[in-house]
Design a protein around this motif. Sequence first.
Motif, PDB file in Angstrom:
ATOM      1  N   PRO A 109      16.877 -33.002  19.604  1.00  0.00           N
ATOM      2  CA  PRO A 109      16.612 -33.544  18.272  1.00  0.00           C
ATOM      3  C   PRO A 109      15.481 -32.810  17.573  1.00  0.00           C
ATOM      4  O   PRO A 109      14.531 -32.345  18.212  1.00  0.00           O
ATOM      5  N   HIS A 110      15.582 -32.728  16.274  1.00  0.00           N
ATOM      6  CA  HIS A 110      14.529 -32.139  15.459  1.00  0.00           C
ATOM      7  C   HIS A 110      13.613 -33.241  14.990  1.00  0.00           C
ATOM      8  O   HIS A 110      14.038 -34.360  14.773  1.00  0.00           O
ATOM      9  N   GLY A 111      12.347 -32.879  14.804  1.00  0.00           N
ATOM     10  CA  GLY A 111      11.411 -33.843  14.273  1.00  0.00           C
ATOM     11  C   GLY A 111      11.012 -34.896  15.272  1.00  0.00           C
ATOM     12  O   GLY A 111      10.437 -35.914  14.913  1.00  0.00           O
ATOM     13  N   ALA A 112      11.272 -34.651  16.531  1.00  0.00           N
ATOM     14  CA  ALA A 112      10.945 -35.629  17.566  1.00  0.00           C
ATOM     15  C   ALA A 112       9.958 -35.007  18.527  1.00  0.00           C
ATOM     16  O   ALA A 112      10.326 -34.579  19.606  1.00  0.00           O
ATOM     17  N   ALA A 113       8.701 -34.938  18.115  1.00  0.00           N
ATOM     18  CA  ALA A 113       7.671 -34.418  19.010  1.00  0.00           C
ATOM     19  C   ALA A 113       7.630 -35.279  20.245  1.00  0.00           C
ATOM     20  O   ALA A 113       7.657 -36.497  20.178  1.00  0.00           O
ATOM     21  N   GLY A 114       7.587 -34.636  21.378  1.00  0.00           N
ATOM     22  CA  GLY A 114       7.660 -35.384  22.606  1.00  0.00           C
ATOM     23  C   GLY A 114       9.051 -35.356  23.184  1.00  0.00           C
ATOM     24  O   GLY A 114       9.299 -35.914  24.249  1.00  0.00           O
ATOM     25  N   ASN A 115       9.964 -34.693  22.475  1.00  0.00           N
ATOM     26  CA  ASN A 115      11.296 -34.519  23.020  1.00  0.00           C
ATOM     27  C   ASN A 115      11.235 -33.592  24.220  1.00  0.00           C
ATOM     28  O   ASN A 115      10.700 -32.503  24.137  1.00  0.00           O
ATOM     29  N   LYS A 116      11.774 -34.028  25.328  1.00  0.00           N
ATOM     30  CA  LYS A 116      11.733 -33.222  26.542  1.00  0.00           C
ATOM     31  C   LYS A 116      12.690 -32.048  26.405  1.00  0.00           C
ATOM     32  O   LYS A 116      13.839 -32.213  26.002  1.00  0.00           O
TER      33      LYS A 116
ATOM     34  N   MET B  91       1.737 -35.820  23.026  1.00  0.00           N
ATOM     35  CA  MET B  91       2.278 -35.597  24.360  1.00  0.00           C
ATOM     36  C   MET B  91       2.045 -34.161  24.808  1.00  0.00           C
ATOM     37  O   MET B  91       2.114 -33.237  24.007  1.00  0.00           O
TER      38      MET B  91
ATOM     39  N   PHE C 265       3.223 -31.550  28.145  1.00  0.00           N
ATOM     40  CA  PHE C 265       4.249 -31.428  29.161  1.00  0.00           C
ATOM     41  C   PHE C 265       3.827 -30.419  30.218  1.00  0.00           C
ATOM     42  O   PHE C 265       3.212 -29.400  29.910  1.00  0.00           O
TER      43      PHE C 265
ATOM     44  N   TYR D  41       5.419 -27.988  33.258  1.00  0.00           N
ATOM     45  CA  TYR D  41       6.635 -27.396  33.794  1.00  0.00           C
ATOM     46  C   TYR D  41       6.309 -26.577  35.040  1.00  0.00           C
ATOM     47  O   TYR D  41       5.200 -26.079  35.201  1.00  0.00           O
TER      48      TYR D  41
ATOM     49  N   LEU E   2      10.967 -29.300  34.074  1.00  0.00           N
ATOM     50  CA  LEU E   2       9.943 -30.234  33.623  1.00  0.00           C
ATOM     51  C   LEU E   2       9.482 -31.080  34.794  1.00  0.00           C
ATOM     52  O   LEU E   2      10.304 -31.693  35.493  1.00  0.00           O
TER      53      LEU E   2
ATOM     54  N   GLU F  52       4.452 -29.818  21.757  1.00  0.00           N
ATOM     55  CA  GLU F  52       5.397 -29.613  20.671  1.00  0.00           C
ATOM     56  C   GLU F  52       4.734 -29.877  19.333  1.00  0.00           C
ATOM     57  O   GLU F  52       3.947 -30.818  19.209  1.00  0.00           O
TER      58      GLU F  52
ATOM     59  N   VAL G  82       5.718 -30.397  15.244  1.00  0.00           N
ATOM     60  CA  VAL G  82       6.815 -30.625  14.318  1.00  0.00           C
ATOM     61  C   VAL G  82       6.357 -30.253  12.922  1.00  0.00           C
ATOM     62  O   VAL G  82       5.421 -30.830  12.370  1.00  0.00           O
TER      63      VAL G  82
ATOM     64  N   THR H  57      10.906 -27.854  14.963  1.00  0.00           N
ATOM     65  CA  THR H  57      10.289 -28.527  16.103  1.00  0.00           C
ATOM     66  C   THR H  57      10.104 -27.468  17.165  1.00  0.00           C
ATOM     67  O   THR H  57      11.076 -27.000  17.747  1.00  0.00           O
TER      68      THR H  57
END
Lengths: 112, 115
Positions: free
Chosen positions: A92-99, B31, B33, B35, B45, B96, B98, B102
């Motif tokens: 998904p776009h715009g979803a910071a924290g997307n794994k 957040m 992450f 890896y 991850l 990340e 945005v 993203t």
Amino acid sequence: LAKTTQPISMDSYEGQEVNITCSHNNIATNDYITWYQQFPSQGPRFIIQGYKTKVTNEVASLFIPADRKSSTLSLPRVSLSDTAVYYCLVGPHGAAGNKLTFGGGTRVLVKP
Amino acid sequence: SAVISQKPSRDICQRGTSLTIQCQVDSQVTMMFWYRQQPGQSLTLIATANQGSEATYESGFVIDKFPISRPNLTFSTLTVSNMSPEDSSIYLCSVEVVSKNTEAFFGQGTRLTVV
């Protein structure tokens, strides 16, 4: 997250265009397609991102057909320094924290 | 964008010991992450580090082996505990951002060799 499939490796020569195709048959409606480049001993680096049709930036172009089940990264006129591993990801776009789920990537070797 | 600094860049450790890897980001992020990239392999991850709460671990990774701290919005640590040669890998920190895209930013990685 949609699974991606890419060729394991590709060889090319300096000055040629390199096209890497990625399959993502289960891509969701809100998923974008993103490509990363990784050099040895470095973390991956963002190249390009798109949702549909064509996206172009100073580094590459990304072609996405209407069904979005695949995408092609195009690197124009490659040089030796483009030798790297290229990863295709969907999410998904715009979803910071997307794994991010990395597939195997495509190892591109540019020869002189 | 985001600039990530990881320390150490590499280390050689004795089996049975622990190593703590530090990750510093130049901006506040919700957040972070962690890896792992084994030799010649893709990235896997380990966990998501959330500020103010326990990290969320992926299947196959447990807190006792990879404890994570996230004391503030710009810093995190990953500890590789009771190391064995199978833990020899590159460990990468990522965030990340945005904006128009993203985009994930990665540290340079920590190359760990366990002997």
